[in-house]
Design an enzyme around this catalytic site. Structure first.
Site, PDB file in Angstrom:
ATOM      1  N   ASP A  66       0.829  -1.211   0.000  1.00 43.46           N
ATOM      2  CA  ASP A  66       0.000   0.000   0.000  1.00 43.46           C
ATOM      3  C   ASP A  66       0.867   1.266   0.000  1.00 43.46           C
ATOM      4  OD1 ASP A  66      -1.698   2.222   1.012  1.00 43.46           O
ATOM      5  OD2 ASP A  66      -3.200   0.640   1.224  1.00 43.46           O
ATOM      6  N   ARG A  68       0.397   4.083   0.985  1.00 43.35           N
ATOM      7  CA  ARG A  68       0.265   4.994   2.134  1.00 43.35           C
ATOM      8  C   ARG A  68       1.068   4.548   3.351  1.00 43.35           C
ATOM      9  NH1 ARG A  68      -6.104   4.403   2.016  1.00 43.35           N
ATOM     10  NH2 ARG A  68      -5.355   2.283   1.672  1.00 43.35           N
ATOM     11  N   CYS A 123      -6.697  -2.325   5.260  1.00 40.68           N
ATOM     12  CA  CYS A 123      -5.896  -2.971   4.203  1.00 40.68           C
ATOM     13  C   CYS A 123      -6.810  -3.570   3.129  1.00 40.68           C
ATOM     14  CB  CYS A 123      -5.014  -4.057   4.815  1.00 40.68           C
ATOM     15  SG  CYS A 123      -3.947  -4.866   3.602  1.00 40.68           S
TER      16      CYS A 123
HETATM   17 ZN   LIG Z   1      -2.553  -3.239   2.756  1.00 37.13          ZN
END
Ligand SMILES: [Zn+2]
Length: 231
Positions: A66, A68, A123
């Site tokens: 991810d 972020r 997530c």
């Molecule tokens: Zn994730």
């Protein structure tokens, strides 16, 4: 230029500029790199020459892909401090040659002292694994999380709020990946001669804060006997 049926019509010229802008968005990365170099050199003229000599990170980070959750930024560390492996939903899969190579190198060559499995609330990998959605190849990867869900189904189904349920699965998934790490022969080999601590953390996208799950798997005896190697 008016639209055929009253819908938005940006005109050919505007469409061209939008396309041009998208096509060139990558350039801001190269411009950012130039600023990065200038800033680092202004503080320490030897920053890159010193960094190029060798890496001696104390930490191996296993995190989610991810965008972020960047390891260095959220931990306030600098280049050279964390050896990083990332995949969808921070998984430790015992047949993943890529991950196992990273782990072996981190333990045997870099001699890292701490291994951190860091998941994050919200997530996408975990949320998708909780559903019955089919996304192609990634289904095979997320199947590992479905197994975690099935293992803890009773606890999870008792949580009615879906956000809280997925947050709990994120935490349980981190705990299972910490255990998977301890089940590898590489970590058990390292434990024979030195201390390597494994940590399970979860990052909050909406707070920026890391929660330490204080997972207690720090030696082979913490595992079921069948997973202990006679090393
Ligand atoms: Zn994730």
């Amino acid at each position: 230029m008016p639209g055929h049926n009253g819908e938005h019509d940006y005109g050919y010229l505007e469409l061209f500029f939008r396309y041009f802008k998208m096509e060139n968005s990558y350039k801001k990365l190269l411009e950012g790199n130039e600023r990065f170099v200038t800033e680092k050199l202004s503080v320490d003229p030897d920053f890159f020459t010193n960094l190029a000599k060798q890496q001696t990170p104390e930490f191996l980070w296993i995190g989610c892909s991810d965008s972020r959750v960047p390891a260095n930024e959220i931990t306030g560390t600098k280049p050279g401090e964390i050896f990083v492996h990332r995949n969808i939903a921070n998984m430790v899969v015992h047949t993943d040659v890529n991950f196992l190579s990273v782990l072996q190198y981190a333990l045997e060559v870099l001699k890292v002292k701490h291994i951190i499995v860091c998941g994050h609330y919200g997530c996408g990998g975990v949320l998708t694994a909780m559903s019955q959605a089919s996304m192609g190849l990634v289904d095979t990867w997320l199947r590992n999380i479905k197994e975690v869900y099935a293992k803890h189904e009773e606890e999870l189904l008792a949580i009615e709020d879906m956000k809280k349920r997925s947050d709990r699965l994120v935490e349980l998934n981190v705990c299972e990946q910490v255990k998977n790490l301890a089940k590898t022969s590489f970590i058990q080999q390292a434990w024979k001669s030195r201390s390597v601590q494994i940590h399970g953390w979860v990052y909050g996208l909406d707070t920026g804060k890391i929660k330490d799950l204080e997972v207690k798997v720090q030696k082979p005896e913490d595992l079921d006997p069948v997973f202990r190697y006679d090393i």
